[in-house]
Design a protein around this motif. Structure first.
Motif, short mmCIF file in Angstrom:
data_model
loop_
_atom_site.label_atom_id
_atom_site.label_comp_id
_atom_site.label_asym_id
_atom_site.label_seq_id
_atom_site.Cartn_x
_atom_site.Cartn_y
_atom_site.Cartn_z
N MET A 69 0.85 -1.19 0.00
CA MET A 69 0.00 0.00 0.00
C MET A 69 0.89 1.25 0.00
O MET A 69 1.81 1.36 0.80
N VAL A 70 0.61 2.18 -0.89
CA VAL A 70 1.36 3.43 -0.97
C VAL A 70 0.48 4.57 -0.47
O VAL A 70 -0.62 4.79 -0.98
N VAL A 71 0.98 5.27 0.55
CA VAL A 71 0.21 6.33 1.20
C VAL A 71 0.97 7.65 1.06
O VAL A 71 2.14 7.74 1.45
N LEU A 72 0.32 8.65 0.51
CA LEU A 72 0.87 10.01 0.47
C LEU A 72 0.34 10.74 1.69
O LEU A 72 -0.87 10.91 1.85
N ASP A 73 1.24 11.14 2.55
CA ASP A 73 0.89 11.67 3.87
C ASP A 73 1.18 13.17 3.91
O ASP A 73 2.33 13.58 4.03
N LEU A 74 0.12 13.97 3.82
CA LEU A 74 0.26 15.42 3.88
C LEU A 74 -0.15 15.97 5.24
O LEU A 74 -0.57 17.11 5.36
N ALA B 151 -0.37 6.07 -6.19
CA ALA B 151 -0.69 5.91 -4.77
C ALA B 151 -2.02 5.20 -4.58
O ALA B 151 -2.89 5.20 -5.46
N ASP B 152 -2.17 4.60 -3.42
CA ASP B 152 -3.45 4.02 -3.02
C ASP B 152 -4.25 4.96 -2.14
O ASP B 152 -5.49 4.96 -2.17
N VAL B 153 -3.54 5.76 -1.34
CA VAL B 153 -4.18 6.60 -0.33
C VAL B 153 -3.50 7.96 -0.31
O VAL B 153 -2.27 8.05 -0.45
N LEU B 154 -4.28 9.00 -0.10
CA LEU B 154 -3.75 10.31 0.28
C LEU B 154 -4.49 10.74 1.53
O LEU B 154 -5.72 10.66 1.59
N GLU C 128 -7.14 11.81 -11.71
CA GLU C 128 -5.84 11.22 -11.97
C GLU C 128 -5.80 9.74 -11.60
O GLU C 128 -5.12 8.95 -12.24
N ASN C 129 -6.54 9.39 -10.54
CA ASN C 129 -6.50 8.02 -10.03
C ASN C 129 -7.86 7.68 -9.43
O ASN C 129 -8.12 7.95 -8.25
N PRO C 130 -8.75 7.09 -10.22
CA PRO C 130 -10.10 6.78 -9.72
C PRO C 130 -10.11 5.82 -8.54
O PRO C 130 -11.10 5.75 -7.80
N LYS C 131 -9.02 5.07 -8.35
CA LYS C 131 -8.96 4.10 -7.26
C LYS C 131 -8.47 4.73 -5.96
O LYS C 131 -8.43 4.07 -4.91
N CYS D 65 -10.02 0.95 1.35
CA CYS D 65 -9.07 0.27 0.47
C CYS D 65 -9.55 -1.14 0.12
O CYS D 65 -9.33 -1.62 -1.00
N TRP D 66 -10.18 -1.80 1.06
CA TRP D 66 -10.75 -3.12 0.76
C TRP D 66 -11.82 -2.99 -0.32
O TRP D 66 -11.88 -3.79 -1.26
N HIS D 67 -12.66 -1.95 -0.21
CA HIS D 67 -13.68 -1.71 -1.23
C HIS D 67 -13.04 -1.39 -2.58
O HIS D 67 -13.47 -1.89 -3.63
N ALA D 68 -12.00 -0.54 -2.56
CA ALA D 68 -11.33 -0.17 -3.81
C ALA D 68 -10.67 -1.37 -4.47
O ALA D 68 -10.65 -1.49 -5.70
N GLN D 69 -10.14 -2.26 -3.65
CA GLN D 69 -9.48 -3.45 -4.19
C GLN D 69 -10.49 -4.32 -4.94
O GLN D 69 -10.18 -4.92 -5.97
#
Length: 413
Positions: free
Chosen positions: A14-19, A102-105, A127-130, A201-205
């Motif tokens: 899982m890739v998370v962009l953490d702002l 990314a998977d998450v922001l 950019e990323n519908p998922k 994320c489970w739903h997106a998967q």
């Protein structure tokens, strides 16, 4: 397996962009990182301001040198650091490229900040519908219901006050409210947001579709105060501070020892009889007013005084010998007690992490989540400012020339 031969956490890949910044957001992303997610902490030029917060070990590198204090080190372990200037158009374009992989922001700005950057959820979803976009704000995001307080800044004591937990906490029944020591107004929302992210994320998967996940700090605090909600609904009476007891159980709470305090939880009559037996069955034990929990609650003051008169004659250690393992019991520990007690070392709750520049490690609280196949936990220290900028960008599709241009422009550091 990781490079060190340890099994990765359950969120490996899982890739998370953490702002995020301060406590609530970083604590949420820390929970994901502890379970194996690749969390890329995107910091502003100069680094996250909480890097300067102490305490600092002797010799530890300070913020001015890219280092950090104990506050930052505790909740930013297991993360990478990438410095990116979102105020520059090229910085915003860079984030859009990162979002594609990314998977998450996750962010905890005030409502509207990301939209003013042109980086709101709807734009990033193009950019990323998922993508799972997670937001943590004091009073929530208008997308989920616009609060009258949406523009108010909120920190831990505000969330504790307005979420209800402060109003039912205090040393005396009916007395003044009291702030809870740890920052539960930040940490509880962080936990709920991590839970929401995992669910999304489970739903997106399964569906290929991401979504917007929104947690309001005050809502999360209210959620853990569920008892006060149904109590008021049923009785139309607003609960107040309960002191160190419980409104529905007795004895249940803190009692004095000769060298401190202990906690007792007697949730039913079976444990009451066992407690009385361990106390040597004093004469008042046969008082009919104490026969059932309902009666003990009604005569709370007499019960608590009788129990306290007995506990105060013994040390915490002696009481542990008499009650431990039999009656729900625990001595009140301070930090020194916790460091000395073998339980927390055996359970991996006191973890030593490198503190750059210091001669010794910083001890931080470990993860309480134990998983047999994917244990997760603290794998490496918090990052130096921008420590992973080049390697992270390279991993996510930027070539060396592009990185050099961004660095020359001051977009990344």
């Amino acid at each position: 397996m990781s490079a060190h031969g340890r099994t990765r956490g359950a969120l490996d890949g899982m890739v998370v962009l953490d702002l995020t910044q301060m406590l609530a957001g970083p604590y949420c992303s820390m929970m994901l990182a502890d379970q194996g997610a690749r969390v890329i902490k995107i910091e502003p030029p100069g680094g996250d301001q909480t890097r300067r917060n102490g305490p600092h070990l002797d010799g530890a590198l300070r913020m001015e040198s890219g280092g950090f204090g104990g506050y930052f080190g505790s909740i930013n372990r297991n993360k990478e650091s990438l410095v990116l200037d979102l105020k520059q158009p090229a910085g915003r374009e860079t984030l859009l490229r990162l979002v594609r992989g990314a998977d998450v922001l996750v962010e905890n700005y005030r409502a509207g900040v990301m939209e003013r950057f042109g980086l709101g959820y709807e734009r990033l979803a193009e950019e990323n519908p998922k993508l799972v976009y997670a937001a943590l704000r004091g009073f929530g995001d208008p997308r989920s219901g616009e609060s009258a307080y949406a523009g108010w800044p909120a920190y831990d004591p505000v969330a504790q006050a307005m979420g209800g937990i402060m109003g039912i906490t205090g040393p005396q029944r009916g007395g003044a409210p009291t702030k809870i020591g740890p920052g539960v107004g930040d940490i509880v929302p962080a936990m709920f947001l991590a839970y929401g992210i995992a669910a999304a994320c489970w739903h997106a998967q399964r569906t290929g579709r991401g979504q917007f996940v929104d947690v309001a700090m005050v809502d999360a605090v209210l959620a853990v105060c569920e008892r006060m909600v149904f109590q008021y609904s049923a009785s139309a009476q607003a609960p107040g501070p309960e002191g160190n007891g419980h409104p529905l159980l007795c004895p249940f709470g803190l009692f004095p020892a000769s060298d401190g305090y202990i906690s007792l939880g007697v949730p039913n009559d079976r444990f009451w009889r066992l407690l009385v037996e361990r106390m040597g069955h004093p004469p008042w034990a046969d008082d009919p007013r104490f026969a059932t929990n309902e009666l003990r609650v009604r005569h709370r003051a007499e019960v608590e005084q009788a129990v306290a008169d007995w506990t105060v004659r013994h040390t915490k250690r002696a009481l542990a010998g008499m009650l431990g393992g039999e009656v729900p019991f625990g001595p009140v520990f301070d930090a020194a007690d916790i460091f000395d007690d073998p339980h927390f070392r055996i359970r991996g709750m006191l973890v030593e992490a490198e503190q750059p520049g210091a001669a010794r490690a910083l001890t931080i609280a470990g993860s309480p989540v134990r998983m047999s196949a994917t244990p997760g936990g603290v794998r490496h220290r918090a990052p130096m400012t921008g420590e992973h900028t080049d390697c992270t960008l390279a991993d996510l599709g930027f070539d060396a020339g592009e990185i050099a241009v961004l660095r020359a422009q001051g977009v990344v550091q």
